[in-house]
Design an enzyme around this catalytic site. Sequence first.
Site, PDB file in Angstrom:
ATOM      1  N   HIS A 135      -3.228  -8.329  -4.860  1.00 47.72           N
ATOM      2  CA  HIS A 135      -1.963  -7.815  -4.309  1.00 47.72           C
ATOM      3  C   HIS A 135      -2.118  -7.560  -2.814  1.00 47.72           C
ATOM      4  CE1 HIS A 135       0.111  -6.332  -8.235  1.00 47.72           C
ATOM      5  NE2 HIS A 135      -0.312  -7.575  -8.306  1.00 47.72           N
TER       6      HIS A 135
ATOM      7  N   TYR B 288      -4.908   3.310   1.384  1.00 50.81           N
ATOM      8  CA  TYR B 288      -4.651   2.701   0.071  1.00 50.81           C
ATOM      9  C   TYR B 288      -5.703   1.638  -0.260  1.00 50.81           C
ATOM     10  CZ  TYR B 288      -2.017   1.010  -3.941  1.00 50.81           C
ATOM     11  OH  TYR B 288      -1.629   0.658  -5.228  1.00 50.81           O
TER      12      TYR B 288
ATOM     13  N   TYR C  73       6.157   2.000  -6.116  1.00 47.84           N
ATOM     14  CA  TYR C  73       6.084   3.464  -6.217  1.00 47.84           C
ATOM     15  C   TYR C  73       7.457   3.986  -5.824  1.00 47.84           C
ATOM     16  CZ  TYR C  73       0.947   2.985  -6.187  1.00 47.84           C
ATOM     17  OH  TYR C  73      -0.360   2.660  -6.477  1.00 47.84           O
TER      18      TYR C  73
ATOM     19  N   LYS D 232      -6.945   6.207  -6.734  1.00 48.62           N
ATOM     20  CA  LYS D 232      -8.254   6.439  -6.119  1.00 48.62           C
ATOM     21  C   LYS D 232      -9.361   6.853  -7.095  1.00 48.62           C
ATOM     22  CE  LYS D 232      -7.566   5.458  -1.883  1.00 48.62           C
ATOM     23  NZ  LYS D 232      -7.380   4.056  -2.181  1.00 48.62           N
TER      24      LYS D 232
ATOM     25  N   PRO E  21      -3.312  10.494  -9.917  1.00 46.73           N
ATOM     26  CA  PRO E  21      -3.457   9.031  -9.923  1.00 46.73           C
ATOM     27  C   PRO E  21      -2.604   8.305  -8.886  1.00 46.73           C
ATOM     28  CG  PRO E  21      -2.218   9.782 -11.839  1.00 46.73           C
ATOM     29  CD  PRO E  21      -2.727  11.003 -11.158  1.00 46.73           C
TER      30      PRO E  21
END
Length: 396
Positions: free
Chosen positions: A73, A384, A201, A297, A293
């Site tokens: 991704h 990220y 998200y 991580k 979550p």
Amino acid sequence: MARTQVAIIGAGPSGLLLSQLLHLHGVDSVVLERQNRAHVAGRIRAGVLEPGTVDLLLQAKVGERMLSERLIHDGFALGFAGKSFRVDLKGLTGDAVSVYGQTELTKDLTDARVEAGAKLLFEAGDVAIDGIDGAHPTVRYTHGGRSHELTCDFVAGCDGYHGVCRRSVPPAAMQNFERIYPFGWLGILADVPPVAHELIYSNHERGFALCSMRSLNRSRYYVQCGLDEKPEAWPDARFWDELRCRLPAPVAEAVTTGPSIEKSIAPLRSFVVEPLKFGRLFLVGDAAHIVPPTGAKGLNLAAADVRVLYQALVEYYRTGREELIERYSEQCLRRTWKAVRFSWWFTSLTHKFSDDPFNHRLQLAELDYLTGSAAALGSLAENYVGLPFEASAAAS
Ligand code: FAD
Ligand code: DHB
């Protein structure tokens, strides 16, 4: 009495990966796992791997299936105020993340360990640790209806948040830092194609939602829920309705629904213990720290601890030098706290904390700022995909 160099408690990703890397560098270990193999293999947990974790799996020679089956991704989407905004991870950092389920990773690691003839004992009960302040700690446990004792040079506590290792340390010798969030995540797994190629998200006034996946025909979806909620109160139809309600309309319309094959609720917490080393006991992964979550991580931090610890132990057995061992705690805590901060921040930005509309307006303003600022997006993206490793720990 049996003897090994490193006694590893727990056969989650941390314990298995540590034992595999030590084995490849000629260091002997025994892994003691409380559950049976099927139980460990069946736990549905994390799904996103940082490039640094992928590298470590390759170093551990367990990356072959991951390389062929993972989904790469280059970005993810933020949903808010009825729209989607794509965060271009590749463009912002030059890196991408890999989607590959923890379930698959655990299977690859277990297979590799079993194939190498590892001393990996499932259903090892009543693990108790003694003598971590001396040169040769002992680990007592039961297995196959009998009591056993193992002497070792070091104990690696890879036994998760509820494990025995952290609880073996006198409370006065450690400091705990904790934040409990007033909500959990209700997650489902379903054999339907994911709604989009990348993760979404979503911030919504009814609460957070996440669209994730395990493969091109297996989806993983989450909605924020109350801490007192039960999965039984969420028949599939209710879940799909709530999920769609929290997504931007074009995304909601594209969701393919289907029967769930797993449904569970996980509470959200931030937790760190300090230090991570007590005499000859090291705490690793979830035994040492938990993050909500949201930033994906948890598993990556566990792998980062393993990277530092295996290098320190290999150095010790090769040269007798203890400098890296002595630096384990400080080095891992620096990375841990940055991941704790990022996971807390990303959770704060995307979840509903109260009915106060002021809070939601602040979140929308921050999302508006973030998506309009190259600097802020760069910060999100670099966290990220995973912050760089210190040079001494990055060398293989
Ligand atoms: P664990 O995976 O917890 O492994 C610890 C092992 O030790 C277990 O196998 C356990 O059975 C064993 N054990 C415990 N006590 C003993 C004992 N006394 N004796 C012997 N063995 C023992 N992270 C993400 O990034 N994204 C997610 O979506 C996500 N979802 C999660 C959902 C849940 C319900 C949980 C609990 C965690 C989730 N995580 C997620 C976090 C991620 O899965 C963990 O960070 C990761 O599993 C850490 O690996 P670990 O090996 O350190 O610990
Ligand atoms: C998944 C879980 C996460 O916490 C996350 O941030 C991304 C993906 C998952 O389970 O797929």
